[in-house]
Design a protein around this motif. Structure first.
Motif, PDB file in Angstrom:
ATOM      1  N   THR A   1     -28.732   4.700   7.170  1.00 24.10           N
ATOM      2  CA  THR A   1     -29.933   5.186   7.846  1.00 24.10           C
ATOM      3  C   THR A   1     -31.210   4.686   7.176  1.00 24.10           C
TER       4      THR A   1
ATOM      5  N   ASP B   1     -29.849  13.216   3.414  1.00 21.73           N
ATOM      6  CA  ASP B   1     -28.450  13.613   3.205  1.00 21.73           C
ATOM      7  C   ASP B   1     -27.480  12.439   3.311  1.00 21.73           C
ATOM      8  N   SER B   2     -27.870  11.452   4.115  1.00 26.85           N
ATOM      9  CA  SER B   2     -26.905  10.406   4.509  1.00 26.85           C
ATOM     10  C   SER B   2     -26.208   9.705   3.343  1.00 26.85           C
TER      11      SER B   2
ATOM     12  N   GLY C   1     -29.100  14.034  11.765  1.00 29.70           N
ATOM     13  CA  GLY C   1     -30.108  15.055  12.038  1.00 29.70           C
ATOM     14  C   GLY C   1     -30.959  15.298  10.805  1.00 29.70           C
TER      15      GLY C   1
ATOM     16  N   THR D   1     -29.140   7.695  13.364  1.00 29.67           N
ATOM     17  CA  THR D   1     -28.409   7.366  12.136  1.00 29.67           C
ATOM     18  C   THR D   1     -26.956   7.145  12.534  1.00 29.67           C
TER      19      THR D   1
HETATM   20  C1  SD4 Z   1     -31.900  11.871   7.225  1.00 34.16           C
HETATM   21  N1  SD4 Z   1     -29.899  12.518   8.395  1.00 34.16           N
HETATM   22  O1  SD4 Z   1     -32.344  10.991   6.505  1.00 34.16           O
HETATM   23  C2  SD4 Z   1     -30.898  11.483   8.301  1.00 34.16           C
HETATM   24  C3  SD4 Z   1     -31.632  11.218   9.564  1.00 34.16           C
HETATM   25  C4  SD4 Z   1     -30.771  11.064  10.763  1.00 34.16           C
HETATM   26  O2  SD4 Z   1     -30.445  10.342  12.885  1.00 34.16           O
HETATM   27  O3  SD4 Z   1     -29.647  11.462  10.826  1.00 34.16           O
HETATM   28  N2  SD4 Z   1     -31.244  10.497  11.815  1.00 34.16           N
HETATM   29  O4  SD4 Z   1     -32.252  13.044   7.144  1.00 34.16           O
END
Ligand code: SD4
Length: 291
Positions: free
Chosen positions: A169, A182-183, A203, A151
């Motif tokens: 993301t 969360d993004s 993450g 992401t």
């Molecule tokens: C999520 N935080 O949708 C994102 C995924 C991510 O690198 O960061 N991937 O949970």
């Protein structure tokens, strides 16, 4: 005094940091820098966590999440969007041209199409193949830094001394249909307060959401913590939740304050971020909790 322009971005995406750097070198705004940087990864089919080529949900649909925040504390986001590659630009449009903050799914897509965004199939052959392989067992087990990485979240400080941020993301691979991470959520995947600084996460989104990680980091910086100390505290909040199984997932933060100080921290090893500062770009390996 002359302000040193800075851009930082999660992971190691040279095209993204270079695009952001180009904007800043030309005297552009922090908002333009982070949006241009994010667009590079959205357009990169090889990045299977962002934009075109993103890994789909369990049903085989690629759905994207993105948000932006500017120096005025304005925020715009789109969640669960299909068929539109540049969701970061769409999030910016929501922020700048609608009375709303978040548009979801079909409504967001409709808004995109009436504003000249191109409708595209986002599922590449490689991602379709990966999904078909996954379906054989249909085991939902996010793997640290393998299945879930990449992401892109970016923060920048421009020549005017303003901070903005962006995050885009395709979310977690093989997520349940309708799952939002969360993004695109203000305070979780991204938060910017131009008086203080900004933070962005990557993450396992569920853990970031439950601790409102990016808002927490900015508030800790407001209270006097450095970006590094604030990122460490936000990771500690996650690992110290009752029954936290943090050994099985990754969360990473990067942060930038008004003084141009930068910090980062993750639960596990192997997180890195790119930084453009003083005309130079470098990849920096992050410190981490689990040693
Ligand atoms: C999520 N935080 O949708 C994102 C995924 C991510 O690198 O960061 N991937 O949970």
């Amino acid at each position: 005094s002359q302000i040193t322009t800075i851009a930082i971005g999660t992971w190691n995406f040279p095209d993204a940091i270079n695009a952001a750097a180009e904007v800043l070198k030309n005297g552009g705004s922090a908002l333009d820098a982070v949006v241009e940087g994010c667009k590079k990864e959205e357009a990169n089919p090889k990045n299977q966590t962002v934009g075109i080529g993103g890994l789909p949900d369990r049903d085989g649909d690629v759905t994207l999440d993105a948000c932006v925040m500017n120096e005025k504390g304005d925020y715009g986001a789109v969640v669960g969007v299909k068929n539109i590659k540049h969701v970061i630009s769409l999030a910016r449009k929501v922020m700048e041209e609608t009375p709303h903050a978040i548009l979801a799914g079909e409504g967001a897509e409709k808004f995109a199409l009436t504003n000249g965004f191109v409708k595209e199939d986002l599922l590449t052959e490689d991602s379709k193949k990966a999904w078909e392989d996954w379906k054989v067992k249909s085991e939902y087990k996010p793997i640290i830094n393998i299945e879930n990485h990449d992401t892109i979240g970016m923060l920048a400080l421009d020549a005017e001394g303003n901070i903005s941020g962006a995050c885009t993301t395709s979310g977690l691979a093989y997520k349940m249909a309708g799952r939002i991470g969360d993004s695109p959520i203000i305070g979780s995947g991204l938060y910017v307060d131009n008086e203080v600084g900004g933070a962005v996460a990557t993450g396992l989104g569920e853990e970031v959401l439950k601790t409102v990680g990016s808002f927490l980091i900015v508030e800790l910086m407001r209270q006097g913590k450095s970006p590094q100390e604030a990122c460490e505290e936000a990771i500690k909040r996650i690992v110290s939740r009752p029954n936290s199984n943090y050994k099985d997932f990754q969360v990473c933060y990067i942060a930038l304050n008004k003084k141009g100080e930068v910090g980062s921290y993750s639960i596990h090893e192997w997180f890195s971020y790119n930084m453009f500062k003083n005309g130079e770009t470098k990849n920096i390996q992050s410190d981490f909790y689990l040693k």
